[in-house]
Write an enzyme that holds these catalytic residues in place. Structure first.
Site, PDB file in Angstrom:
ATOM      1  N   ASP A  29      40.495  33.238  48.368  1.00 51.14           N
ATOM      2  CA  ASP A  29      40.118  32.815  47.025  1.00 51.14           C
ATOM      3  C   ASP A  29      39.503  34.008  46.297  1.00 51.14           C
ATOM      4  O   ASP A  29      39.076  34.992  46.914  1.00 51.14           O
ATOM      5  CB  ASP A  29      39.110  31.669  47.154  1.00 51.14           C
ATOM      6  CG  ASP A  29      38.553  31.215  45.821  1.00 51.14           C
ATOM      7  OD1 ASP A  29      39.337  31.039  44.872  1.00 51.14           O
ATOM      8  OD2 ASP A  29      37.322  31.044  45.732  1.00 51.14           O
ATOM      9  N   ASP A  37      37.342  33.702  42.776  1.00 55.29           N
ATOM     10  CA  ASP A  37      36.066  33.432  42.104  1.00 55.29           C
ATOM     11  C   ASP A  37      34.997  32.979  43.090  1.00 55.29           C
ATOM     12  O   ASP A  37      35.231  32.082  43.913  1.00 55.29           O
ATOM     13  CB  ASP A  37      36.257  32.364  41.029  1.00 55.29           C
ATOM     14  CG  ASP A  37      37.147  32.828  39.899  1.00 55.29           C
ATOM     15  OD1 ASP A  37      36.720  32.780  38.744  1.00 55.29           O
ATOM     16  OD2 ASP A  37      38.286  33.256  40.172  1.00 55.29           O
TER      17      ASP A  37
END
Length: 308
Positions: A99, A101
């Site tokens: 991922d 963010d």
């Protein structure tokens, strides 16, 4: 047998292990804390040997395969700590999928971008609920993007320059894994406008994400193309896995609810300073600041790190 590695205060190991042994349920057997490079048969049952990779990494072998029990034991006697569980020998992964963010960078891009439109609190509240798994991801994403309608596209470059920063240790993590032959893929429920630049900074080989629609230099409040969500992240992992040799291992990292499917599908699924649902789904956890904790837990010697 279950293997656990954790980062712990070396000066407290003996005391913590003694407390752990006294608290074990009857019939469980004694837990060995051993060095990775030393065969278990060569060790006394009460041996404590530092892993050669780091003076702060402890490897334990549990005489059972109940990860829930192992986690309860470690949480009780060693917390706070970063850790990794495995039912097989831990090795360097061939694929790292992460991922973006609040994982590879320290911010939520859409929240920071919203600040340039003067609506950060409104959007950040929706983001937090989506990451906690309280809202449908697609609906929450479309709602937030809609609120950005009319924002100048140039605000994205300003946001990247002024607000977006890699997480401590992210560059070293990616560079080191790549130097050892690992392919690195960035998958995000955020946007290519940010992800492509972050991938350049950190050295990722591929980016999967959403695309913001732009017209006449302004955001339209819509997305261009299909949604990148939890199922997309899992699909990217499976697609990449098709090209791996037999027996290769996969590492994944994330922090929110939409990262859970890929975290569960990976051999080593790390929750980085994560929300409760993601933490519960992971067999690895980093609650400290530096992502390089993952390198230590994988058994990669500090001298082999490619420092950023």
């Amino acid at each position: 047998m279950l293997i656990a590695r954790l980062i712990a205060d070396q000066s407290k190991w003996e005391t913590q292990r003694d407390e752990m042994d006294r608290a074990l349920p009857k019939g469980v057997g004694r837990i060995h804390a051993i060095g990775r490079a030393i065969a278990p048969a060569q060790l006394r049952p009460d041996s404590f040997v530092k892993l050669p990779i780091s003076p702060t990494v402890l490897e334990m072998q549990f005489p059972f395969d109940d990860a829930g029990l192992a986690h309860k034991i470690i949480k009780t006697h060693f917390a706070p700590t970063d850790f990794l569980y495995s039912d097989e020998r831990i090795k360097v992964p061939s694929l790292f999928i992460s991922d973006m963010d609040s994982t590879m960078i320290g911010q939520e891009c859409i929240d920071e971008l919203a600040d340039y439109a003067g609506i950060k609190p409104q959007i950040a509240e929706i983001t937090e609920r989506a990451m906690q798994g309280e809202l449908d991801f697609e609906s929450a994403l479309r709602e937030r993007v809609g609120l950005l309608e009319g924002l100048e596209e140039s605000a994205i470059d300003r946001c990247l320059a002024e607000r977006i920063r890699p997480t401590r240790g992210a560059k070293t993590l990616v560079s080191t894994l790549k130097s050892l032959g690992c392919r690195c893929v960035l998958v995000t429920g955020g946007f290519h406008h940010f992800g492509d630049r972050v991938a350049e900074w950190l050295g990722f080989d591929r980016v999967v994400g959403n695309r913001l629609q732009v017209a006449d230099g302004k955001l339209t409040g819509k997305l261009d193309g299909p949604i990148s969500d939890a199922s997309t992240k899992l699909a990217a992992l499976r697609q990449e896995a098709e090209y791996l040799p037999e027996g290769a291992t996969i590492l994944a990292s994330g922090d929110g609810a939409n990262d859970i499917p890929m975290i569960e599908a990976a051999h080593y699924g790390f929750a980085y300073r994560a929300k409760p649902l993601a933490r519960a789904a992971a067999n690895g956890r980093v609650d400290s600041e530096y992502l390089t904790a993952i390198l230590s837990l994988l058994g990669i010697d500090r001298k082999d790190w490619v420092e950023a």
